[in-house]
Motif scaffolding. Structure first.
Motif, mmCIF file in Angstrom:
data_model
loop_
_atom_site.group_PDB
_atom_site.id
_atom_site.type_symbol
_atom_site.label_atom_id
_atom_site.label_comp_id
_atom_site.label_asym_id
_atom_site.label_seq_id
_atom_site.Cartn_x
_atom_site.Cartn_y
_atom_site.Cartn_z
ATOM 1 N N ASN A 46 0.812 -1.223 0.000
ATOM 2 C CA ASN A 46 0.000 0.000 0.000
ATOM 3 C C ASN A 46 0.839 1.264 0.000
ATOM 4 O O ASN A 46 0.378 2.315 0.459
ATOM 5 N N PHE A 48 2.471 4.706 -1.133
ATOM 6 C CA PHE A 48 1.952 5.754 -2.021
ATOM 7 C C PHE A 48 2.717 5.754 -3.338
ATOM 8 O O PHE A 48 2.152 5.968 -4.401
ATOM 9 N N TYR A 86 3.272 12.506 2.299
ATOM 10 C CA TYR A 86 2.025 11.758 2.451
ATOM 11 C C TYR A 86 2.140 10.866 3.685
ATOM 12 O O TYR A 86 3.187 10.268 3.940
ATOM 13 N N ARG A 88 -0.202 7.969 6.308
ATOM 14 C CA ARG A 88 -1.419 7.190 6.535
ATOM 15 C C ARG A 88 -1.270 6.394 7.829
ATOM 16 O O ARG A 88 -0.179 5.934 8.175
ATOM 17 N N LEU A 115 -5.261 10.851 13.191
ATOM 18 C CA LEU A 115 -4.954 9.572 12.540
ATOM 19 C C LEU A 115 -6.135 8.611 12.551
ATOM 20 O O LEU A 115 -6.150 7.645 11.793
ATOM 21 N N ASP A 118 -9.092 8.620 9.054
ATOM 22 C CA ASP A 118 -8.998 8.056 7.714
ATOM 23 C C ASP A 118 -7.907 6.988 7.698
ATOM 24 O O ASP A 118 -7.023 6.971 8.545
ATOM 25 N N THR A 119 -7.963 6.099 6.718
ATOM 26 C CA THR A 119 -6.917 5.082 6.564
ATOM 27 C C THR A 119 -6.222 5.209 5.213
ATOM 28 O O THR A 119 -5.407 4.370 4.865
ATOM 29 N N SER A 120 -6.551 6.254 4.467
ATOM 30 C CA SER A 120 -5.926 6.460 3.161
ATOM 31 C C SER A 120 -4.753 7.427 3.293
ATOM 32 O O SER A 120 -4.538 8.040 4.341
ATOM 33 N N TRP A 121 -3.993 7.581 2.216
ATOM 34 C CA TRP A 121 -2.866 8.513 2.212
ATOM 35 C C TRP A 121 -3.377 9.950 2.226
ATOM 36 O O TRP A 121 -4.246 10.309 1.442
ATOM 37 N N ILE A 122 -2.815 10.753 3.108
ATOM 38 C CA ILE A 122 -3.220 12.151 3.263
ATOM 39 C C ILE A 122 -1.994 13.033 3.065
ATOM 40 O O ILE A 122 -0.925 12.760 3.619
ATOM 41 N N VAL A 149 2.321 4.847 11.930
ATOM 42 C CA VAL A 149 2.063 5.621 10.723
ATOM 43 C C VAL A 149 3.099 5.263 9.676
ATOM 44 O O VAL A 149 4.213 4.825 10.000
ATOM 45 N N TRP A 151 4.998 6.934 6.164
ATOM 46 C CA TRP A 151 5.263 8.168 5.423
ATOM 47 C C TRP A 151 5.839 7.814 4.063
ATOM 48 O O TRP A 151 6.613 6.861 3.936
#
Length: 217
Positions: A46, A48, A86, A88, A115, A118-122, A149, A151
């Motif tokens: 998963n 990014f 990014y 998550r 944190l 959401d569980t998606s990339w931010i 987390v 990165w």
């Protein structure tokens, strides 16, 4: 009989010049930690970008501030930059995440994100004006009490905007891996761009602030 009306040509308005950002350095973690410390590079399905991300995990049930950091050189004092990354949450992480730039009288932070939301990339980003040639960049997880987390796609751009993450331009200004020479004065002094700090017996990028290289100094 009056003559034809004079034709008035409007003066064109001068449009503001837009600042163009240029990439200074980018980290994909495809080649390991790439001079980031206090984190672990893990292979993940998963990520990014690519197949790897930098992981920072909780070490106890008690909330604690956990972070990964690097000393980045190449800044020009007085110029503006944008630091972005990014992030998550993983494994039910609880806490807040943010970016931080510090050193030589500078301390700026991005907004913090929850944190748990959401569980998606931010995407997180923060602009700053350099006060020295070297600043510490930190990827921070505040009050992390469980999980961790990840990165990825971390970069610094010169200007106030973020350029696309270009894999072909990853680490164009890669700084030397100085910390491998901790406790080795000879090796540190022989590596271009590094300086030995006797206060901590560690090797850091030349110009690293004393408060970074020598905790408690």
């Amino acid at each position: 009989i009056s003559g034809p009306a004079a034709v008035v040509t409007p003066t064109p308005k001068r449009l503001p010049t837009l600042a163009i950002s240029t990439k200074m350095v980018a980290y994909s973690f495809e080649n390991g930690a790439e001079n980031w410390y206090s984190g672990k590079v893990l292979k993940t399905d998963n990520a990014f970008h690519g197949s790897y991300a930098l992981s920072v995990k909780s070490v106890s049930a008690t909330p604690a501030n956990m972070y990964a950091y690097t000393s980045q050189g190449g800044f020009v004092p007085g110029k503006q930059y944008m630091f972005s990354a990014y992030v998550r949450p993983v494994s039910g992480a609880m806490g807040m995440a943010k970016l931080k730039v510090s050193g030589s009288g500078l301390e700026v932070e991005s907004k913090s994100i929850n944190l748990q939301s959401d569980t998606s990339w931010i995407l997180l980003q923060v602009t700053f004006t350099a006060t020295d040639a070297t600043h510490q960049l930190s990827l921070v997880a505040d009050d992390l009490s469980s999980g961790g987390v990840e990165w990825d796609a971390v970069q610094v751009d010169e200007g106030r905007g973020r350029t696309p993450f270009d894999t072909e331009k990853t680490n164009p200004n890669m700084v030397p891996s100085c910390r491998q020479y901790d406790g080795n004065v000879t090796g540190c002094d022989a590596t271009t761009g590094c300086a030995y700090y006797y206060c901590s017996e560690q090797c850091w990028l030349r110009g690293t602030p004393n408060q970074t290289a020598c905790p408690g100094w």
